[in-house]
Design an enzyme around this catalytic site. Structure first.
Site, PDB file in Angstrom:
ATOM      1  N   THR A  25       0.840  -1.192   0.000  1.00 48.52           N
ATOM      2  CA  THR A  25       0.000   0.000   0.000  1.00 48.52           C
ATOM      3  C   THR A  25       0.878   1.246   0.000  1.00 48.52           C
ATOM      4  O   THR A  25       1.809   1.366   0.786  1.00 48.52           O
ATOM      5  CB  THR A  25      -0.911   0.001   1.239  1.00 48.52           C
ATOM      6  N   GLN A  98      -3.946  -6.826  -6.667  1.00 43.10           N
ATOM      7  CA  GLN A  98      -4.412  -7.403  -5.414  1.00 43.10           C
ATOM      8  C   GLN A  98      -5.758  -6.780  -5.056  1.00 43.10           C
ATOM      9  O   GLN A  98      -5.860  -5.563  -4.849  1.00 43.10           O
ATOM     10  CB  GLN A  98      -3.423  -7.171  -4.278  1.00 43.10           C
ATOM     11  N   GLY A 175      -6.025 -12.170   1.205  1.00 41.78           N
ATOM     12  CA  GLY A 175      -6.572 -12.994   2.269  1.00 41.78           C
ATOM     13  C   GLY A 175      -5.853 -12.845   3.588  1.00 41.78           C
ATOM     14  O   GLY A 175      -5.936 -13.737   4.443  1.00 41.78           O
ATOM     15  N   TYR A 178      -7.500  -8.573   6.256  1.00 38.26           N
ATOM     16  CA  TYR A 178      -8.712  -7.855   5.917  1.00 38.26           C
ATOM     17  C   TYR A 178      -9.915  -8.807   5.798  1.00 38.26           C
ATOM     18  O   TYR A 178      -9.979  -9.801   6.506  1.00 38.26           O
ATOM     19  CB  TYR A 178      -8.456  -6.993   4.692  1.00 38.26           C
ATOM     20  N   GLY A 309       9.212  -7.143  -0.695  1.00 38.68           N
ATOM     21  CA  GLY A 309       8.483  -5.906  -0.565  1.00 38.68           C
ATOM     22  C   GLY A 309       9.372  -4.695  -0.451  1.00 38.68           C
ATOM     23  O   GLY A 309       9.705  -4.049  -1.451  1.00 38.68           O
TER      24      GLY A 309
END
Length: 363
Positions: A25, A98, A175, A178, A309
């Site tokens: 994000t 995603q 998955g 959230y 990431g």
């Protein structure tokens, strides 16, 4: 480590290597949910990885949890993402969106309609969330009715279709943490209908979301991200947690999804169980993977691809750094989210490449 540089057939696409950019994000979308003005450059800079998984992208107004996150359910979203996809594909990369429905990890200030968040049950996570007015307590969500669960599943399928319309190669169901995870966890799901109680019932939502997306765009364009060891945001799957995930992965395997993407937090046994249960690709993300273990899970056969990431966030040419054994740029957490006072490029598209550093070109 050489296997990680080799091509890999993932569903209907061939990846140029087995590196995956994990979803991250960034909260830099436009207020209407279209990708921000630098999104195509940001993703394009990092497209040397075999597969890019985008930041969490909401499938509906009700799906949004944080401010300035992108969506994929309007014509404007489709047009905006098409530019991003073109930038990735032009560099030989591939991209899955995603699909992230935040569930109870939301605040009315962060959504277009300013409504109360929705979740499996009316149980607040006991957390705060960022809003444009600062950190605020997350209010108690409203429990979805059984009919609303069905409508939510349809939202996922519709957004998956819109993703393909925009030129994406596929979608990944979020998955972890959230809404999907909230149905799995006893601490957030106290329903008494067919979506609560037993392992089978709590896993039903995830399975039906996957089934709906497969029916819309095909199994070979559908993946899912899971994390059996995740316990943040007030989530507790319960003492039978490993059995929940073994059951879920076994049922999803029957659908023939392109991959499962595991965020791993220490239970090595369940990884080996997944390898036996799952017959398609496994992407493995170890958040604290040492540099000298890059490619190790692929070499051992435990995974088919490895995702990274923060290192890819701060090193757009991540693979060049790995090959050259060059020092990584450091990701600064203070510039992860939102537009920065120093300008829209700060912490987003201004990280130097190895070539630029060697040539003395400023980042």
């Amino acid at each position: 480590m050489n296997a990680i540089y080799s091509p890999f057939q993932l569903g209907r696409i061939q990846l140029q290597n087995r590196f995956v950019m994990a979803p991250m994000t960034r909260a830099r979308a436009n207020p209407d949910g279209t990708p921000g003005p630098l999104a195509a450059e940001y993703y394009g800079q990092r497209a040397s990885v075999g597969l890019t998984v985008t930041e969490g992208t909401q499938p509906s107004d009700d799906g949004q949890g944080y401010p300035l996150t992108p969506g994929i359910y309007t014509n404007a979203h489709v047009a905006g993402w098409r530019v991003v996809n073109d930038g990735i594909h032009a560099r030989g990369g591939h991209v899955f969106y995603q699909l992230m429905r935040a569930g109870r990890m939301s605040h009315p200030d962060n959504t277009p309609h300013h409504r109360q968040g929705v979740a499996p049950s009316a149980i607040a996570p006991g957390e705060q969330i960022y809003t444009l007015d600062g950190m605020k307590n997350i209010p108690v969500p409203r429990a979805l009715t059984t009919d609303e669960v069905a409508a939510t599943i349809k939202d996922y399928a519709c957004s998956a279709r819109r993703a393909i319309e925009s030129g994406a190669d596929g979608v990944e169901i979020h998955g972890v943490a959230y809404l999907v995870h909230q149905f799995l966890a006893k601490s957030s799901n106290q329903r008494t209908d067919r979506y609560g109680g037993s392992i089978e019932n709590r896993a039903r939502f995830a399975i039906e979301v996957a089934q709906a997306i497969v029916a819309e765009i095909g199994a070979d364009r559908t993946g899912i991200r899971l994390s059996p060891g995740f316990t943040g945001f007030g989530l507790d799957v319960g003492p039978e947690g490993p059995d929940v995930f073994r059951y879920l992965v076994g049922e999803l395997d029957k659908l023939g999804l392109a991959y499962i993407h595991i965020v791993h937090y220490g239970d090595e046994d369940i990884l080996h169980d997944f390898r036996r249960i799952w017959h398609q690709a496994i992407i493995l993300n170890r958040p604290a993977r040492p540099r000298d273990e890059i490619g190790k899970d692929i070499a051992s056969g435990l995974a088919d691809l490895e995702s990274y990431g923060a290192h890819i966030l701060a090193n757009p040419d991540f693979i060049d750094h790995v090959v050259a054994n060059a020092p990584f740029n450091t990701a600064d957490h203070s510039v992860y989210f939102g537009y920065q006072p120093k300008g829209p490029e700060a912490g987003y598209t201004d990280f130097p490449t190895l070539k630029a550093e060697q040539e003395g070109v400023p980042g």
